[in-house]
Design a protein around this motif. Structure first.
Motif, PDB file in Angstrom:
ATOM      1  N   ILE A 102       3.970   2.743  11.664  1.00 42.25           N
ATOM      2  CA  ILE A 102       3.996   4.175  11.976  1.00 42.25           C
ATOM      3  C   ILE A 102       5.257   4.822  11.413  1.00 42.25           C
ATOM      4  N   LEU A 103       6.396   4.152  11.600  1.00 43.95           N
ATOM      5  CA  LEU A 103       7.672   4.692  11.132  1.00 43.95           C
ATOM      6  C   LEU A 103       7.710   4.822   9.614  1.00 43.95           C
ATOM      7  N   ALA A 104       6.991   3.945   8.914  1.00 34.78           N
ATOM      8  CA  ALA A 104       6.974   3.973   7.450  1.00 34.78           C
ATOM      9  C   ALA A 104       6.440   5.298   6.913  1.00 34.78           C
ATOM     10  N   HIS A 105       5.581   5.966   7.695  1.00 32.04           N
ATOM     11  CA  HIS A 105       5.004   7.224   7.231  1.00 32.04           C
ATOM     12  C   HIS A 105       6.013   8.367   7.202  1.00 32.04           C
ATOM     13  N   LEU A 106       7.201   8.154   7.748  1.00 32.60           N
ATOM     14  CA  LEU A 106       8.275   9.142   7.643  1.00 32.60           C
ATOM     15  C   LEU A 106       9.132   8.921   6.402  1.00 32.60           C
ATOM     16  N   ASN A 107       8.817   7.883   5.647  1.00 28.06           N
ATOM     17  CA  ASN A 107       9.604   7.478   4.487  1.00 28.06           C
ATOM     18  C   ASN A 107       8.890   7.903   3.201  1.00 28.06           C
ATOM     19  N   PRO A 108       9.438   8.833   2.418  1.00 27.40           N
ATOM     20  CA  PRO A 108       8.749   9.267   1.191  1.00 27.40           C
ATOM     21  C   PRO A 108       8.552   8.142   0.177  1.00 27.40           C
ATOM     22  N   LEU A 109       9.470   7.158   0.179  1.00 28.36           N
ATOM     23  CA  LEU A 109       9.314   6.045  -0.765  1.00 28.36           C
ATOM     24  C   LEU A 109       8.069   5.230  -0.453  1.00 28.36           C
ATOM     25  N   TYR A 110       7.693   5.147   0.812  1.00 27.62           N
ATOM     26  CA  TYR A 110       6.476   4.420   1.210  1.00 27.62           C
ATOM     27  C   TYR A 110       5.249   4.993   0.502  1.00 27.62           C
ATOM     28  N   TYR A 111       5.134   6.330   0.478  1.00 27.43           N
ATOM     29  CA  TYR A 111       3.980   6.963  -0.157  1.00 27.43           C
ATOM     30  C   TYR A 111       3.957   6.682  -1.657  1.00 27.43           C
ATOM     31  N   LEU A 112       5.133   6.668  -2.269  1.00 28.49           N
ATOM     32  CA  LEU A 112       5.191   6.384  -3.705  1.00 28.49           C
ATOM     33  C   LEU A 112       4.802   4.934  -3.993  1.00 28.49           C
ATOM     34  N   VAL A 113       5.272   4.000  -3.170  1.00 23.71           N
ATOM     35  CA  VAL A 113       4.945   2.587  -3.368  1.00 23.71           C
ATOM     36  C   VAL A 113       3.436   2.359  -3.242  1.00 23.71           C
ATOM     37  N   GLU A 114       2.834   2.944  -2.199  1.00 24.29           N
ATOM     38  CA  GLU A 114       1.395   2.775  -2.004  1.00 24.29           C
ATOM     39  C   GLU A 114       0.606   3.365  -3.174  1.00 24.29           C
ATOM     40  N   ALA A 115       1.004   4.553  -3.626  1.00 25.09           N
ATOM     41  CA  ALA A 115       0.315   5.176  -4.764  1.00 25.09           C
ATOM     42  C   ALA A 115       0.561   4.393  -6.047  1.00 25.09           C
ATOM     43  N   ALA A 116       1.769   3.846  -6.195  1.00 23.59           N
ATOM     44  CA  ALA A 116       2.111   3.100  -7.408  1.00 23.59           C
ATOM     45  C   ALA A 116       1.198   1.903  -7.598  1.00 23.59           C
ATOM     46  N   ARG A 117       0.911   1.191  -6.519  1.00 22.12           N
ATOM     47  CA  ARG A 117       0.057   0.006  -6.634  1.00 22.12           C
ATOM     48  C   ARG A 117      -1.379   0.366  -6.962  1.00 22.12           C
ATOM     49  N   VAL A 118      -1.822   1.508  -6.458  1.00 23.44           N
ATOM     50  CA  VAL A 118      -3.182   1.962  -6.784  1.00 23.44           C
ATOM     51  C   VAL A 118      -3.253   2.402  -8.241  1.00 23.44           C
ATOM     52  N   LEU A 119      -2.306   3.219  -8.658  1.00 23.55           N
ATOM     53  CA  LEU A 119      -2.325   3.759 -10.025  1.00 23.55           C
ATOM     54  C   LEU A 119      -2.099   2.666 -11.071  1.00 23.55           C
ATOM     55  N   ALA A 120      -1.210   1.726 -10.773  1.00 29.02           N
ATOM     56  CA  ALA A 120      -0.938   0.657 -11.739  1.00 29.02           C
ATOM     57  C   ALA A 120      -2.152  -0.246 -11.942  1.00 29.02           C
ATOM     58  N   SER A 121      -3.063  -0.246 -10.978  1.00 29.78           N
ATOM     59  CA  SER A 121      -4.281  -1.040 -11.121  1.00 29.78           C
ATOM     60  C   SER A 121      -5.346  -0.308 -11.945  1.00 29.78           C
ATOM     61  N   GLY A 122      -5.040   0.952 -12.309  1.00 31.44           N
ATOM     62  CA  GLY A 122      -5.987   1.735 -13.093  1.00 31.44           C
ATOM     63  C   GLY A 122      -6.972   2.512 -12.251  1.00 31.44           C
ATOM     64  N   PHE A 159      -7.959   5.516  -9.337  1.00 31.96           N
ATOM     65  CA  PHE A 159      -7.529   6.811  -8.809  1.00 31.96           C
ATOM     66  C   PHE A 159      -8.247   7.125  -7.493  1.00 31.96           C
ATOM     67  N   HIS A 160      -8.886   6.116  -6.924  1.00 36.74           N
ATOM     68  CA  HIS A 160      -9.656   6.309  -5.705  1.00 36.74           C
ATOM     69  C   HIS A 160      -8.776   6.053  -4.478  1.00 36.74           C
ATOM     70  N   GLY A 161      -9.249   6.487  -3.353  1.00 39.75           N
ATOM     71  CA  GLY A 161      -8.520   6.276  -2.115  1.00 39.75           C
ATOM     72  C   GLY A 161      -7.529   7.395  -1.849  1.00 39.75           C
ATOM     73  N   PRO A 162      -6.964   7.412  -0.657  1.00 36.43           N
ATOM     74  CA  PRO A 162      -6.112   8.534  -0.247  1.00 36.43           C
ATOM     75  C   PRO A 162      -4.668   8.434  -0.714  1.00 36.43           C
ATOM     76  N   HIS A 163      -4.235   7.267  -1.195  1.00 31.14           N
ATOM     77  CA  HIS A 163      -2.807   7.052  -1.423  1.00 31.14           C
ATOM     78  C   HIS A 163      -2.230   7.986  -2.487  1.00 31.14           C
ATOM     79  N   VAL A 164      -2.989   8.254  -3.552  1.00 30.41           N
ATOM     80  CA  VAL A 164      -2.462   9.071  -4.648  1.00 30.41           C
ATOM     81  C   VAL A 164      -2.278  10.514  -4.199  1.00 30.41           C
ATOM     82  N   TRP A 165      -3.324  11.112  -3.604  1.00 35.11           N
ATOM     83  CA  TRP A 165      -3.180  12.511  -3.196  1.00 35.11           C
ATOM     84  C   TRP A 165      -2.193  12.662  -2.042  1.00 35.11           C
TER      85      TRP A 165
END
Length: 254
Positions: A200-220, A222-228
């Motif tokens: 829960i606390l991780a959601h207050l961390n902007p780097l968390y959102y970037l890390v989650e999106a990075a793993r999705v985008l690096a896999s090629g 664009f689906h799922g909520p992490h990028v938006w």
């Protein structure tokens, strides 16, 4: 037009300043490579856990997080430069120049960003040589997100440096942020390994959102909520912090 010219001149000044310091460039290149060399082998034993396929290349999971971490770390550098320039009287000299205050703030940030992308490119090329799967379009979108976080952190660090005006106080603030931000981002180990309160606390961390999106985008993908979600958090945060830092800088060189 004048603001753009001022930004270009100040960008060139800070870029040349960085290149004249080979130790800083060497450390900047070597640190993310050391993360890959020393931490990647430890992750091979946990790939089968938490739903991760055991046959996936560990770099496909770990390297995108390091790209995100590099954006965060690169953003703290301009603050230290600002402290040194305060001591050297450079900020005082800016008071009597007709240069745009926004350009004086943005110049060093852009120089640090270009250096960060150079580090990123080397990191991706080294990773590709050891099995990291390169998805160019996903990495290009990721570059936009890393730029947003880097600008946010750089603006924050410069404004904090101007407020504290002391290397010890500034370093204490930055170092105090580093550990919780790193551990709550899921860069080294997925935050899913942690207890509920940590997730829960991780959601207050902007780097968390970037890390989650990075793993999705690096896999090629664009689906799922992490990028938006990453764009929804980082775009307004970047605008807010940049506006605050510009205001602090204008008062400092008024």
């Amino acid at each position: 037009m004048k603001t753009a010219t001022d930004i270009g001149l100040l960008f060139k000044r800070y870029a040349l300043q960085s290149l004249r310091n080979p130790v800083w460039v060497f450390v900047g290149f070597s640190t993310p490579l050391l993360y890959l060399a020393l931490f990647t082998p430890l992750l091979k034993h946990v790939l089968g856990a938490h739903g991760l396929p055991p046959n996936i290349n560990v770099l496909d999971v770990f390297l995108p997080g390091i790209l995100a971490l590099l954006a965060f770390a690169s953003g703290t550098g301009p603050g230290f430069t600002t402290i040194f320039e305060l001591r050297a009287g450079v900020i005082e000299r800016f008071r009597v120049t007709p240069a745009s205050r926004f350009a004086i703030l943005v110049g060093p940030i852009l120089a640090s960003m270009v250096l960060m992308f150079a580090f990123d490119t080397v990191l991706v090329l080294v990773g590709a040589a050891f099995g990291f799967h390169v998805h160019l379009l996903g990495l290009l979108v990721l570059a936009v997100l890393t730029a947003l976080l880097m600008v946010t952190m750089a603006a924050f660090s410069i404004a904090t440096a101007l407020i504290t005006k002391d290397i010890s106080s500034f370093a204490a603030i930055i170092n105090g942020l580093n550990l919780p931000v790193l551990l709550l981002s899921g860069v080294l180990l997925s935050i899913s390994y942690g207890p509920l309160w940590m997730r829960i606390l991780a959601h207050l961390n902007p780097l968390y959102y970037l890390v989650e999106a990075a793993r999705v985008l690096a896999s090629g993908s664009f689906h799922g909520p992490h990028v938006w979600q990453a764009f929804a958090v980082l775009v307004p945060l970047c605008a807010l912090v940049l506006a605050w830092a510009t205001n602090v800088f204008r008062r400092a060189v008024a």
